[in-house]
Scaffold this active site. Structure first.
Site, short mmCIF file in Angstrom:
data_model
loop_
_atom_site.label_atom_id
_atom_site.label_comp_id
_atom_site.label_asym_id
_atom_site.label_seq_id
_atom_site.Cartn_x
_atom_site.Cartn_y
_atom_site.Cartn_z
N GLY A 104 41.89 97.23 -19.28
CA GLY A 104 42.09 96.52 -17.42
C GLY A 104 41.72 95.60 -17.31
O GLY A 104 40.98 94.60 -17.40
N PHE A 108 37.50 88.59 -11.81
CA PHE A 108 37.21 87.98 -13.45
C PHE A 108 36.79 88.79 -14.45
O PHE A 108 35.90 88.08 -15.19
CB PHE A 108 35.63 86.84 -12.91
CG PHE A 108 36.07 86.15 -11.64
CD1 PHE A 108 37.38 85.16 -11.32
CD2 PHE A 108 34.52 85.94 -10.69
CE1 PHE A 108 37.48 84.65 -10.28
CE2 PHE A 108 35.47 84.86 -10.08
CZ PHE A 108 36.18 83.92 -9.50
N LYS A 126 32.70 96.61 -17.72
CA LYS A 126 32.99 94.85 -17.61
C LYS A 126 32.71 93.58 -17.31
O LYS A 126 30.97 93.77 -18.00
CB LYS A 126 33.34 95.34 -15.88
CG LYS A 126 33.65 95.97 -15.00
CD LYS A 126 33.33 95.90 -13.48
CE LYS A 126 33.65 94.41 -13.07
NZ LYS A 126 33.67 94.72 -11.38
N ASP A 220 37.98 97.32 0.03
CA ASP A 220 38.83 97.50 -1.39
C ASP A 220 40.01 98.53 -1.30
O ASP A 220 40.42 99.38 -3.03
CB ASP A 220 38.66 96.36 -1.88
CG ASP A 220 40.19 95.96 -2.88
OD1 ASP A 220 40.46 95.52 -2.19
OD2 ASP A 220 39.87 95.33 -3.70
#
Length: 422
Positions: A104, A108, A126, A220
């Site tokens: 996914g 950024f 990541k 978040d």
């Protein structure tokens, strides 16, 4: 950088004492720490112009052998076993990883599955291209995320493994959660049962409770940032917008969050803000987008209560399959949040306890929202340990069955209530 060594240093190196070295600066004479003579008068020869520590070690070894041939060497000592922790005694090991499927993207970063060629362990990685980090605020944001995440340690938080970089990218290795996110679960199942919701919500609350105990606001929380590992345990992830407070009374004024989940106190401090994708749409295609805008016009700021609000949105979405304030236009969504305008779908059966818990969370005034301790004690979640264990087992065995599966009957559990509530 140039290093300066003398034979006294070499002798001590042979005796497994740290190498005594001096850096020659501006042509100044530097005294030897061992024989207390200036380098020009030291009883051992002096080695200059070693441009790296590896070259320095090679020069030392060559000089020592040369000194022995001239009769100036030290006494021979028994060979010692190299200490595995002494990384100066051998070349450093380079860890290698094989990049697998794409998992996914977010912000950024692109996320890939990687496997260690040393241990065969699988991680989520990541990868952030450094071209995206040209602005100082982006660099500071990434550094803050890494520093905050690496110190967290809890069963319901995605484990931070390590980070490194090369000329092109920054790499962050994280715990791999094989059962993806709650957003993907809802896309497949449409909604989950109340037993499953209890199980998931308890684990989410435990993770957030730990964050708040560390004076961290996630800011978040959403279905896409709640992952499930192999054992279907909840793992909170993505700390890109998280804030570390100096104390529990501190307030933050940064406007940030994801439209469907953002708390009203953040919106109330928000000046006119353009929509995330420029066209005003707020459908499923941009659910992962978020806003992060500095603003100093918030009168009172926000704190841990914004996470409580997001938990209420998650609870509503798990029970009904749709966020309570979602519309096609982001400004309309914000207006519904400000006015607390949401309705329960008439075609979905939701218990009174679940509705009451959601109603207690989704309130405009942050100070009126319950604490995490209060939520864990709510009648919707309060049940005997044996009943909760049965609920968890049922959840684990059926969580990923499609809603139209022929095994739908397995998901029909008997009503489980606390005896004190009967």
């Amino acid at each position: 950088m140039k290093f300066l060594f003398c034979i006294c240093s070499i002798k001590n190196l042979r005796e497994n004492i740290f190498l005594k070295s001096k850096i020659l600066k501006n042509g100044l004479t530097i005294d030897c720490n061992i024989c207390s003579l200036s380098t020009s008068a030291c009883k051992g020869s002096v080695l200059h112009n070693s441009d790296s520590s590896e070259q320095a070690r090679k020069s030392i070894k060559a000089s020592f052998l040369y000194s022995r041939r001239r009769g100036a060497g030290v006494k021979k000592k028994k060979k010692k076993t190299i200490n595995k922790k002494d990384r100066t005694s051998y070349a450093p090991h380079v860890k290698r990883y094989e990049c697998g499927k794409h998992l996914g993207r977010g912000g950024f970063a692109q996320v890939y599955e990687v496997q260690s060629l040393d241990s065969n362990r699988v991680y989520a990685c990541k990868i952030i291209n450094k071209q995206m980090l040209r602005k100082p605020q982006h660099q500071a944001k990434l550094l803050s995320e890494i520093q905050l995440h690496r110190k967290l340690n809890h069963p319901n938080i995605v484990r931070f493994e390590r980070c490194f970089d090369d000329k092109e990218n920054v790499y962050i290795l994280l715990e791999r959660c094989s059962n993806k996110s709650l957003m993907q679960l809802i896309q497949m199942r449409k909604r989950v049962t109340e037993h499953e919701t209890r199980y998931l919500l308890r684990e989410i609350l435990c993770g957030v409770q730990y964050l708040h105990s560390q004076n961290v606001i996630h800011r978040d929380l959403k279905l896409g940032n709640v992952l499930l590992d192999e054992g279907l345990h909840v793992k909170l992830c993505d700390f890109g917008l998280a804030a570390q407070l100096d104390n529990s009374d501190e307030r933050k004024t940064t406007i940030c969050g994801t439209p469907n989940y953002i708390a009203p106190e953040i919106l109330n401090g928000r000046m006119t803000h353009r929509t995330m994708n420029g066209n005003g749409n707020n459908n499923g295609n941009n659910i992962g987008n978020n806003i992060d805008t500095n603003a100093n016009d918030t009168k009172h700021g926000h704190s841990f209560e914004v996470d409580i609000w997001s938990i209420g949105v998650i609870l509503f979405t798990l029970l009904t399959g749709k966020p309570p304030f979602e519309t096609k236009n982001v400004e309309t969504t914000y207006e519904k949040i400000r006015k607390l305008n949401y309705e329960w779908p008439p075609d979905v059966s939701v218990s009174a306890e679940a509705k009451d818990m959601t109603r207690s969370i989704l309130v405009i005034k942050a100070e009126d929202r319950p604490s995490i301790h209060g939520l864990l004690a709510h009648p919707f979640l309060a049940m005997p340990l044996w009943a909760f264990a049965n609920s968890c087992l049922a959840c684990v065995s059926t969580l990923f069955l499609p809603s139209n599966s022929s095994l739908e009957l397995i998901m029909t559990f008997p009503a489980i209530t606390s005896p004190s509530l009967q």
